[in-house]
Write a protein that holds these residues in place. Structure first.
Motif, short mmCIF file in Angstrom:
data_model
loop_
_atom_site.label_atom_id
_atom_site.label_comp_id
_atom_site.label_asym_id
_atom_site.label_seq_id
_atom_site.Cartn_x
_atom_site.Cartn_y
_atom_site.Cartn_z
N GLY A 13 27.73 33.42 3.95
CA GLY A 13 27.05 32.35 4.65
C GLY A 13 27.32 30.98 4.07
N CYS A 14 28.15 30.91 3.03
CA CYS A 14 28.43 29.62 2.38
C CYS A 14 29.94 29.44 2.31
N HIS A 15 30.47 29.08 1.14
CA HIS A 15 31.90 28.78 1.02
C HIS A 15 32.77 30.03 1.08
N PRO A 67 24.05 14.59 -2.78
CA PRO A 67 23.70 15.49 -1.68
C PRO A 67 24.63 16.71 -1.61
N HIS A 68 24.01 17.85 -1.36
CA HIS A 68 24.74 19.11 -1.28
C HIS A 68 24.12 19.94 -0.15
N GLY A 69 24.95 20.31 0.83
CA GLY A 69 24.45 21.05 1.98
C GLY A 69 23.78 22.35 1.63
N GLY A 70 24.20 22.97 0.54
CA GLY A 70 23.61 24.24 0.11
C GLY A 70 22.37 24.10 -0.73
N GLY A 71 21.96 22.84 -0.99
CA GLY A 71 20.77 22.63 -1.80
C GLY A 71 21.06 22.74 -3.29
#
Length: 632
Positions: free
Chosen positions: A156-158, A211-215
């Motif tokens: 679900g991520c990279h 900022p990081h989309g994955g938190g």
């Protein structure tokens, strides 16, 4: 094949009631305990104690999670890792917290002492090396596990096929060489700043500094942060070909009887190709197979919940998997043990006693005859058969009824239908009527004539000719692609679902793409040609062994050409004039094969008891262990 069926029925005679099996295999609610008091008598056992030499920590980035067990009486073992006091002498050698988590500070030798009221103190030697002169970082062994632990390379991520926001990692780190390329060379290495590691995007994004989309994934100064920082500081080395590689992992302990709402610390150890062992608990990934029975922390602390039964905790690290099994007894008194007729009964009743689940009573004769007739032959007994059975005073009449049903045509009818479904024998058009019926009739005859199961599989997998004259060729009509043949053989006859390994390393097993294509090589010499019938109409395709090419299959990802190899077995060099499929069946049916016999036993157990010893019945991976290993 009837012998396997007879075995399943024989194991049923002493208890018969399906309610019993459901009780064994399904969780049940139990009452709360009294707070988990630990007896203050007995002895303490400390893990790890490497070959009796105590605790050995190798390297600046190494960590060690101790597991302390209170051994009470002959069998009772209670985790007290968080209830004892730890002391390191000298204190400058290592730091240890109240959870038994140890961090090395300096090279040297000393001792770690564990104390608890009522128990003799235990002192183990402690040795720390590699602090003053640390070994170079290894990207595969140290950095990739951090990505996996933090789920950076998850699907679900990279880790998904297209990556995420322009940055891509291989799924779960199964291709570390590609990950290194993406990080170090893609976009001119813009994510890395080795002259100022703390300014690298690889650290500022997951720590939430930008900022990081994955938190936020980690804290500045955390263990994961320090690993990546030091890797950057050393100039982003990939590692040497001579560096040791992980060959297996293990959970310590690997099993434990626990109470409801109990706790157990689990340590994960990685075994390397040079024989060394390293604690990887904090970088391993944990997952319970039943979240309603237990949960597990990122540090390996297992907590049972409100259900009784068995639960497995999967640990995954560097493509290797291991499991910890927790048994949570129902707590009922096992006062009356049924009579044991065979070793199947013994295994079942011993498990029931461990779980604290009373056995069901033996059913009456009428119920037995109805159940056994339906399960073996797919029919209900007639009124005359029931009357005769009830009037029979022979103490062995149940055994006789089983033998009569196994010898009946109705038994062959039922199991021919079952195996035809398993083998995907079906008619797609009017041209396939004869081959479809021919394969079904062959299965029927095999059942009725009691063909040995290994011969049944050999006849099926090594078939050549056309479907009209050789019925077993009919299986290759439906399973006509190499990937289907690999996946069907593995799932049907070995209980292994290896479909995932076609594209990437299996996420819940040890199987890699090389393992998958090693199996595919067994089917690489299959040839087909069309055969006209006497009236010049196209009859069917003939299947033959093509000896014009070597037995090899290409790994689509790496381009490597692989020779035939069974799952976990030694690769084979098959002579060009011989059919590789014969070698496959030789490996499958060998007495030392760890999958073949268990797969068919589990499939038949599922038929007779509605739930396999492993469930689903054809998903027998290490991370989905049997509910009763002794029984299987």
């Amino acid at each position: 094949m009837r012998r396997q069926t007879s075995l399943a029925i024989a194991g049923r005679l002493a208890f018969v009631s399906l309610a019993l099996v459901v009780a064994v295999l399904s969780p049940a609610i139990i009452q709360a305990d009294d707070g988990g008091q630990v007896p203050n008598t007995g002895s303490l056992r400390i893990d790890p104690n490497e070959s009796g030499r105590g605790v050995i920590i190798r390297g600046r980035d190494a960590r060690q999670q101790l597991v302390v067990t209170a051994v009470v009486g002959a069998n009772q073992q209670i985790d007290v890792t968080r209830r004892v006091t730890y002391t390191v002498n000298p204190s400058t050698l290592a730091a240890i917290d109240s959870t038994g988590y140890m961090i090395p500070l300096a090279d040297g030798e000393g001792q770690v002492t564990i104390e608890s009221p009522g128990y003799p103190a235990v002192t183990l030697p402690l040795q720390v090396t590699g602090i003053a002169h640390p070994a170079p970082m290894n990207f595969t062994n140290q950095v990739v596990p951090v990505f996996t632990k933090l789920n950076c390379n998850g699907g679900g991520c990279h880790g998904k096929a297209t990556g995420q926001h322009g940055f891509k990692l291989s799924l779960l780190g199964f291709q570390p060489e590609e990950d290194y390329e993406f990080l170090v060379k893609e976009s001119r290495g813009r994510r890395l700043f080795p002259t100022s590691p703390a300014s690298s995007l690889l650290l500022t994004k997951p720590t939430g500094q930008i900022p990081h989309g994955g938190g936020k994934k980690m804290e500045v100064g955390s263990y994961e942060y320090q690993i990546i920082y030091r890797w950057l500081e050393q100039g982003m080395p990939y590692g040497s070909e001579k560096d040791p590689k992980v060959v297996s992992i293990r959970c310590v302990p690997d099993s434990r009887v626990m109470t409801r709402r109990g706790e157990q610390q689990v340590t994960v150890e990685a075994v390397y190709s040079d024989g060394s062992v390293e604690d990887v608990t904090r970088t391993a990934l944990f997952e319970p197979n039943d979240p309603e029975m237990a949960d597990v922390s990122t540090g390996g602390l297992v907590r049972t919940l409100d259900l009784a039964g068995e639960v497995a905790i999967m640990a995954r690290y560097q493509g290797q998997v291991a499991t910890f099994r927790a048994t949570i007894p129902l707590g009922a008194q096992f006062t009356q043990k049924p009579s044991i007729r065979n070793y199947v009964d013994d295994a079942v009743f011993s498990k029931l006693e461990t779980l604290g689940i009373p056995a069901s009573v033996v059913c009456d004769d009428a119920t037995f005859l109805r159940r056994v007739s339906i399960d073996i032959a797919g029919i209900t007994p007639t009124a005359d058969e029931v009357a005769a059975f009830l009037a029979d005073t022979n103490p062995a009449k149940r055994d006789a009824a089983i033998d009569r049903l196994l010898d009946s045509p109705q038994y062959a009818d039922l199991f021919a239908n079952k195996w035809s479904m398993i083998l995907r024998n079906k008619q797609r058009n009017t041209d396939a009527v004869a081959p479809t019926f021919a394969l079904h009739n062959w299965v029927w005859e095999s059942m009725y004539r009691n063909k040995p199961y290994d011969q049944f599989v050999r006849d099926l997998l090594t078939a050549t000719g056309d479907a009209e004259t050789t019925p077993t060729v009919g299986w290759y009509r439906e399973v006509d692609q190499a990937n289907e043949q690999v996946e069907d053989v593995s799932q049907l006859f070995l209980g292994m679902r290896i479909q995932c390994a076609r594209c990437h390393h299996h996420p819940f097993e040890k199987w890699s793409q090389d393992d998958y294509y090693g199996m595919a090589a067994f089917f690489s010499r299959l040839g087909r040609k069309n055969l006209p019938s006497f009236n010049n109409q196209l009859r069917d395709r003939q299947l033959f062994h093509d000896d014009s090419q070597p037995a090899m299959a290409r790994n689509d990802r790496s381009g490597k050409m692989l020779v035939p190899a069974g799952l976990g077995a030694t690769p084979l060099q098959v002579p060009v004039e011989e059919d590789p499929r014969g070698y496959l069946v030789d490996w499958m049916t060998h007495k030392d094969n760890p999958y073949f016999a268990k797969a068919v036993v589990n499939r038949y157990w599922k038929h007779f008891f509605s739930r396999g010893i492993v469930e689903p019945e054809d998903d027998m991976r290490e991370t989905n262990p049997p509910t009763n290993p002794v029984l299987l």
